[in-house]
Design an enzyme around this catalytic site. Sequence first.
Site, PDB file in Angstrom:
ATOM      1  N   HIS A 155       0.834  -1.214   0.000  1.00  0.00           N
ATOM      2  CA  HIS A 155       0.000   0.000   0.000  1.00  0.00           C
ATOM      3  C   HIS A 155       0.868   1.263   0.000  1.00  0.00           C
ATOM      4  CE1 HIS A 155      -3.271  -2.769   1.244  1.00  0.00           C
ATOM      5  NE2 HIS A 155      -2.318  -3.289   2.012  1.00  0.00           N
ATOM      6  N   SER A 276      15.050  21.299 -16.881  1.00  0.00           N
ATOM      7  CA  SER A 276      13.856  22.104 -17.109  1.00  0.00           C
ATOM      8  C   SER A 276      14.240  23.334 -17.910  1.00  0.00           C
ATOM      9  CB  SER A 276      13.253  22.511 -15.768  1.00  0.00           C
ATOM     10  OG  SER A 276      12.479  23.685 -15.913  1.00  0.00           O
ATOM     11  N   LYS A 282      16.257  21.948 -11.716  1.00  0.00           N
ATOM     12  CA  LYS A 282      15.553  20.674 -11.901  1.00  0.00           C
ATOM     13  C   LYS A 282      16.386  19.585 -12.576  1.00  0.00           C
ATOM     14  CE  LYS A 282      11.987  19.670 -11.073  1.00  0.00           C
ATOM     15  NZ  LYS A 282      10.759  19.740 -11.898  1.00  0.00           N
ATOM     16  N   GLU A 289       9.543   8.226 -16.624  1.00  0.00           N
ATOM     17  CA  GLU A 289       8.154   8.647 -16.844  1.00  0.00           C
ATOM     18  C   GLU A 289       7.622   8.124 -18.181  1.00  0.00           C
ATOM     19  OE1 GLU A 289       7.595  12.888 -14.768  1.00  0.00           O
ATOM     20  OE2 GLU A 289       9.347  12.726 -16.065  1.00  0.00           O
TER      21      GLU A 289
END
Length: 461
Positions: A155, A276, A282, A289
């Site tokens: 979980h 970024s 970043k 992803e």
Amino acid sequence: MTLWSGRFGEGPSDELLAFTVSLPFDKRLALDDLAGSRAHVRGLARGGILRDDEVGILLTALDRVQEEMASDAFKFQPGDEDIHTAIERRVTEIAGAVGAKVHTGRSRNDQVATAFRLFTKRELRAIVARVLTLQHTLLDRAVAAEDVYLPGYTHLQRAQPVLLAHHLLAHGWALSRDVDRLLQTIRRLDVSPLGAGALAGSSLPLDPDFTANELGFTARFENSLDAVSDRDFVAEALFDLALLGVHLSRIGEEFVLWSTDEFGFLHLDDAYATGSSMLPQKKNPDVAELARGKSGRLIGHLTGMLTTLKGLPLAYNRDLQEDKEPLFDALEQVAPALAAVTGMLRTATFDAVRMQAAADTESSSAVDLAEWLVERGTPFRDAHAIVGGLVRDSLERHVPLSELVEAHPALGAEALPLLEPGTAVYRRTTPGGAGPDPVRAQVKRFREHLAVDEDRLAADG
Ligand code: ARG
């Protein structure tokens, strides 16, 4: 001029051609179509349908087409509806009158199915090779991780510590099922449809066993209707790739999470991260992803293919032309995804300190306390309640669990070593479990499993 112009008073409309053309995507089957045509020509010779000189002319023309394709000299014409038409047109230009015999006893229906099976077989094998490389990387990282551990989650809540090697190999075993599935799909699709004709076979002395053997298929079709309408292999390949994509997406999701400041379990190599355009600080996990994101279209391709097949009457229907783009795209997405995920995994730096600190909470030994009580005769459900009560007490009163354990009559100082950092993972000793002993055995078994799969891939070649 179309292949079927004899029956028609006028040529096809521009709208029909624009709508039905498949050349822009099925050009990719050129080599496989040429292979199928060579086998077919040899088969016609064997049946006495072509003379030796005609065979020579046709095989030379097919070779020349292949050279023209390789050197980009091949010129497609506006009337080339698909790769099969284009090749036959060019063979006829080169071979002259004999070219008109190449399609004897053959239909595009068995021709396209043959080429697509040859293509799928080769491409799936290439995917298997890439999966094996990824599995080797997981194995290498697992071995290098030695006894580093991190929290295991259920979980997404910390549950019990596990060795990092164990966690990495969990993904490795999932991939081994992908390898198994892909190899089995290859086995099942290894059947030649050539000789089925349009749908019913032929009156000419064709020998489908001979052409199957020429093309390296392990068998020929049993039923000509099935041969030209069966696209199970496409659906299976799409399922295999979709599930493989799902496995990559799960690895991707963990890498996204683990690379956050909040987790801090790993640092991505600069070569496998992006920046970024606006925020100078970043470092983004785009490979992970996209590994996660690509699974959407892979699942879509499977759903689309099954929907196209559903309710199709026997035998060939033009709907079946819709089989190619989904598989082409699925392969085009999965192959680079496997390479990128492999690189990301190979180069990432794991932060053992952060992982172990996250795992070394006192409550990570909760089940060990309960099992310690079980070993001393307490029924498990009672032991569970005792330890659960201590954890609650510790949280509510902000008292360290160790103090409460020490003070508890059934536990006491003797149980305290269970709360030492790392103890919980060392106590996982059962086969297949998360501790050092079973994981050492697992590494060995995984390595052996990989070697067997490599042999299977080589043998199926
Ligand atoms: N491009 C077509 C396909 O991929 C070739 C088969 C056309 N056959 C036919 N009977 N119209 O399915």
